[in-house]
Enzyme design. Structure first.
Site, PDB file in Angstrom:
ATOM      1  N   ASP A   1       0.840  -1.188   0.000  1.00 52.09           N
ATOM      2  CA  ASP A   1       0.000   0.000   0.000  1.00 52.09           C
ATOM      3  C   ASP A   1       0.885   1.252   0.000  1.00 52.09           C
ATOM      4  OD1 ASP A   1      -2.965   0.876   0.294  1.00 52.09           O
ATOM      5  OD2 ASP A   1      -1.975   1.989   1.882  1.00 52.09           O
ATOM      6  N   TRP A   2       0.604   2.250   0.888  1.00 53.97           N
ATOM      7  CA  TRP A   2       1.416   3.455   0.904  1.00 53.97           C
ATOM      8  C   TRP A   2       2.872   3.164   1.284  1.00 53.97           C
ATOM      9  CZ3 TRP A   2       1.815   8.202  -0.793  1.00 53.97           C
ATOM     10  CH2 TRP A   2       0.661   8.854  -1.282  1.00 53.97           C
TER      11      TRP A   2
ATOM     12  N   TRP B   1     -12.729   3.655  -3.243  1.00 57.20           N
ATOM     13  CA  TRP B   1     -12.108   3.809  -1.918  1.00 57.20           C
ATOM     14  C   TRP B   1     -11.924   5.279  -1.569  1.00 57.20           C
ATOM     15  CZ3 TRP B   1     -10.949   2.471   2.748  1.00 57.20           C
ATOM     16  CH2 TRP B   1      -9.822   2.962   3.399  1.00 57.20           C
TER      17      TRP B   1
ATOM     18  N   ASP C   1      -7.972  -8.366  -3.493  1.00 55.43           N
ATOM     19  CA  ASP C   1      -7.840  -6.937  -3.222  1.00 55.43           C
ATOM     20  C   ASP C   1      -8.555  -6.137  -4.313  1.00 55.43           C
ATOM     21  OD1 ASP C   1      -7.076  -4.361  -2.653  1.00 55.43           O
ATOM     22  OD2 ASP C   1      -4.925  -4.741  -2.708  1.00 55.43           O
TER      23      ASP C   1
ATOM     24  N   HIS D   1      -6.597  -6.866   0.558  1.00 47.37           N
ATOM     25  CA  HIS D   1      -5.640  -5.775   0.524  1.00 47.37           C
ATOM     26  C   HIS D   1      -4.601  -5.886   1.632  1.00 47.37           C
ATOM     27  CE1 HIS D   1      -4.091  -1.808  -0.307  1.00 47.37           C
ATOM     28  NE2 HIS D   1      -4.340  -1.414   0.927  1.00 47.37           N
TER      29      HIS D   1
END
Length: 303
Positions: free
Chosen positions: A125-126, A167, A253, A282
């Site tokens: 992710d980030w 999202w 995801d 995710h």
């Protein structure tokens, strides 16, 4: 300039299931003086390999609890920071304080301060949107030796697909997101106690500016902060990277579905076929034990 921030009371982190690791703190990083950052630092300081585990939205280093033990068993050092706004790190209260460079520069300063080398970069992710840009800096290239990449991407100012659009829209209407509920909805295998651990950093809405901001910072427009670094990162990973890579992703995801992950794999020079977890979503680290074991075996580190 002083940044107004709040600090989550330590009592909220008592009795975290499966996470016995004591936090380390630093409050004088260059450019972040007065803000206290938290990180987990386990294993021998002079280990042959250091696993640097970078979390994403809206989680914290707790997300890596199922991967830390296998990494430690291999004899490695494991370091997992909490980004500002998350986990045990201080949380600026103004949404505008959170920018791509605010988060990325924090990683650069932390790695420099701790003088981390022989890094196995572990991203999702980030953690990936930021972490994959680190080798754009020449000093980071000598520090990063291997890559373990999970559900993430390198956005360069283009649309991120309907999963991400949904999202971002969802988050824009929820300034007081119930993080534990969200995590459990996305990962039904979580116990109530584990879901509560994801809620622990956020006593109320004032602590959630970082949570609110991350979706808005994803580089979906060519003029956004971070596009230049991400473009340079794509060129590095495709053309200059020559270290070992292991990829694993959760096939369920909706934000980073298999086609996006396979496109990312094609952008990483020498990346072998991915480990695909059909049931994982995710938060693929919640299936992290088998991922860690498979990565260690692929890297030749298995105990």
């Amino acid at each position: 300039m002083t940044i107004e921030a709040v600090r989550t009371p330590d009592a909220r982190f008592a009795n975290l299931p499966g996470f016995p690791y004591a936090p380390h703190y630093i409050d004088d990083l260059r450019g972040y003086e007065g803000l206290r950052a938290a990180y987990i630092d386990e294993g021998p300081k002079r280990a042959r390999h250091t696993f640097l585990c970078l979390h994403g939205e809206p989680s914290w280093s707790y997300l890596y609890r199922k991967m830390i033990a296998p990494f430690l068993k291999s004899g490695a050092r494991v370091l997992a920071p909490d980004f500002f706004g998350f986990g045990r790190s201080d949380k600026p209260v103004n949404d505008a304080d959170y920018t791509f460079h605010f988060h990325r520069d924090f990683l650069l300063r932390l790695i420099e301060r701790l003088d981390l080398t022989s890094i196995t970069l572990v991203v999702q992710d980030w953690g990936g949107l930021l972490g994959l840009t680190l080798p754009v800096e020449p000093d980071m290239r000598r520090r990063i030796a291997r890559l373990l990449v999970m559900n993430t991407g390198m956005p360069v100012g283009e649309g991120a697909g309907p999963g991400f659009d949904n999202w971002r829209a969802f988050m824009a209407t929820r300034p007081d997101l119930q993080v534990g509920q969200l995590m459990k909805r996305g990962t039904p295998t979580l116990s109530d106690a584990e879901a509560a651990a994801y809620d622990a950093p956020f006593p109320d809405q004032r602590y959630k500016a970082g949570v609110r901001r991350f979706p808005q910072l994803v580089m979906t427009d060519p003029g956004m902060e971070g596009v230049a670094e991400s473009k340079a990162a794509r060129a590095f990973w495709k053309n200059a990277w020559n270290g070992p890579t292991f990829m694993a992703y959760g096939a369920a995801d909706p934000v980073f579905p298999p086609p996006l992950m396979e496109a990312l794999r094609a952008e990483i020079r020498g990346c072998p076929p991915a480990m695909v977890l059909p049931e994982a979503g995710h938060l693929v680290q919640e299936w992290g034990g088998p991922i860690a074991e498979a990565a260690l075996k692929a890297f030749g580190d298995a105990a």
